[in-house]
Design an enzyme around this catalytic site. Structure first.
Site, mmCIF file in Angstrom:
data_model
loop_
_atom_site.group_PDB
_atom_site.id
_atom_site.type_symbol
_atom_site.label_atom_id
_atom_site.label_comp_id
_atom_site.label_asym_id
_atom_site.label_seq_id
_atom_site.Cartn_x
_atom_site.Cartn_y
_atom_site.Cartn_z
ATOM 1 N N ASP A 229 45.784 -24.285 -5.432
ATOM 2 C CA ASP A 229 44.971 -24.061 -4.238
ATOM 3 C C ASP A 229 45.370 -25.118 -3.216
ATOM 4 O OD1 ASP A 229 42.987 -24.149 -2.274
ATOM 5 O OD2 ASP A 229 41.400 -23.550 -3.663
ATOM 6 N N LYS B 255 42.469 -22.320 5.943
ATOM 7 C CA LYS B 255 42.192 -23.427 6.867
ATOM 8 C C LYS B 255 43.282 -23.751 7.895
ATOM 9 C CE LYS B 255 38.405 -25.375 4.426
ATOM 10 N NZ LYS B 255 38.225 -25.441 2.986
ATOM 11 N N PHE C 84 37.271 -27.086 -6.072
ATOM 12 C CA PHE C 84 36.562 -26.168 -5.173
ATOM 13 C C PHE C 84 37.513 -25.057 -4.758
ATOM 14 C CE2 PHE C 84 35.276 -24.564 -1.027
ATOM 15 C CZ PHE C 84 33.936 -24.290 -1.240
HETATM 16 C C1 PLP Z 1 37.636 -24.527 2.080
HETATM 17 C C2 PLP Z 1 38.316 -24.313 0.794
HETATM 18 C C3 PLP Z 1 38.369 -23.041 0.182
HETATM 19 C C4 PLP Z 1 37.655 -21.844 0.768
HETATM 20 O O1 PLP Z 1 38.159 -21.511 2.023
HETATM 21 P P1 PLP Z 1 37.269 -20.650 3.034
HETATM 22 O O2 PLP Z 1 38.235 -20.237 4.108
HETATM 23 O O3 PLP Z 1 36.179 -21.547 3.514
HETATM 24 O O4 PLP Z 1 36.742 -19.472 2.264
HETATM 25 C C5 PLP Z 1 39.077 -22.902 -0.998
HETATM 26 N N1 PLP Z 1 39.712 -23.946 -1.557
HETATM 27 C C6 PLP Z 1 39.696 -25.174 -1.007
HETATM 28 C C7 PLP Z 1 40.437 -26.288 -1.675
HETATM 29 C C8 PLP Z 1 38.980 -25.410 0.182
HETATM 30 O O5 PLP Z 1 38.951 -26.640 0.711
#
Ligand code: PLP
Length: 251
Positions: free
Chosen positions: A217, A246, A132
Site C-alpha cells: 500500500d 492521495k 491502515f
Molecule cells: C488514506 C489511505 C488509504 C485510503 O485512501 P482513501 O483515498 O482515503 O480511501 C489507504 N491506505 C493508506 C496507507 C492511506 O494513508
C-alpha cells in the site's frame, strides 16, 4: 463566514465523523496556506500526503482547467486518451503489468484484495498491526485497529494481523492458503513507522515460498514521499502489486 458559523453549518448538515480544528483555509500556494484571518502557515501536513506537488502548482491548475473545459466524464464504455496514457506511464515507472483505475485508496485496497482472491480462490490475508488501508468494509478488515474496526463488526473474515517488527511471525502466518500479504512499507496512519528492510525481505520470501501475492500500500508513502518514486525502491523489495491514491491526483 466566521468559524462559529461554519461550525453551526457543520452541526446542521455534516455527519460528525471528523474532529476539525477551528481554522478555515481559503488559499494555498506551494508549501504555504492562508486562513480566513489572513494568517500564513507552512503546510507540513499536505492534506495527509495528498498535495504532494504543493498547492495550486500552475501546471497542475492548467491541466485540470484544460480537461474540465474540454470533457468531464464518458464512463468506461468508451475511450478517452488521458486515462490510458496515465495507466501506461504508471506501469512503466512501477511494476510493469496493468493498472486498475478507481476513485480512492480504499477502492484500490478493495481491488488488491479481489485481485489476490482471484489468483488464490478462498485465500486469506496477512496484514500488519498498525496498518491502515481504508474505511470500506474490505479495506477496514485489513486495517487491524480496534477503534476503527469495533463499531462496524462483524468484518470481512479471512484477515490475520501480525506484529510490525517481527519477520518470523509474518513468515509463520503465511501458508498455502494465503492469498496475499498486504502492508505499507512505511506505515503512515499510525505515526511514521518505516518497516525495516529485513521485515519486507522476509515478507517477500514468505510470499515466494507459499505462492502468495505481496501487495504494498503506497497510498501514503508513494509518489516520491520517501525520496524515491515508490517507497519500496528505497527498501529494495519489489511487490507483486501496489496501491496508489492521495498524491497521485495532486489534490
Ligand atoms: C488514506 C489511505 C488509504 C485510503 O485512501 P482513501 O483515498 O482515503 O480511501 C489507504 N491506505 C493508506 C496507507 C492511506 O494513508
Amino acid at each position: 463566514m466566521a468559524i462559529a458559523e461554519l461550525q453551526e453549518l457543520e452541526r446542521e448538515a455534516v455527519m460528525p465523523t471528523y474532529a476539525r480544528l477551528p481554522v478555515e483555509f481559503v488559499r494555498g500556494e506551494g508549501t504555504r496556506l492562508w486562513d480566513s484571518d489572513g494568517n500564513e502557515y507552512l503546510d507540513l501536513l499536505s492534506g495527509i500526503s495528498v498535495t504532494q506537488i504543493g498547492h495550486s502548482h500552475p501546471r497542475w491548475v492548467a491541466a485540470v482547467l484544460e480537461q474540465a473545459g474540454r470533457l468531464a466524464h464518458v464512463s468506461n464504455l468508451f475511450y478517452s486518451e488521458p486515462g490510458m496514457q496515465l495507466a501506461r506511464r504508471l506501469a512503466e515507472r512501477s511494476l510493469g503489468g496493468k493498472v486498475f483505475l478507481c476513485n480512492s485508496g480504499a477502492e484500490a485496497s478493495e481491488c488488491a484484495i479481489k485481485l489476490a482472491r482471484r489468483q488464490r480462490p478462498g485465500g486469506g490475508f496477512v496484514v500488519v498491526e498498525g496498518g491502515f488501508h481504508g474505511r470500506t468494509m474490505g479495506a477496514l478488515s485489513a486495517t487491524p485497529q480496534e477503534s476503527k474496526q469495533a463499531p462496524f463488526a462483524p468484518l470481512v473474515p479471512g484477515f490475520r494481523a501480525v506484529p510490525r517488527d517481527d519477520p518470523e511471525a509474518r513468515g509463520a502466518a503465511v501458508d498455502e492458503r494465503t492469498a496475499a500479504v498486504i502492508l505499507e512499507p512505511v506505515q503512515g496512519e499510525s505515526g511514521v513507522h518505516a518497516l525495516p528492510a529485513e521485515v519486507l525481505e522476509a515478507a517477500r520470501a514468505a510470499c515466494d515460498e507459499r505462492g502468495a501475492l505481496l501487495v504494498f500500500d503506497e497510498v501514503q508513502c508513494g509518489m516520491g514521499r520517501t525520496g524515491t518514486l515508490w517507497a519500496w525502491q528505497g527498501a529494495g523489495v519489489r511487490p507483486d502489486a501496489m496501491t496508489l491514491a492521495k498524491g497521485l491526483g495532486g489534490g
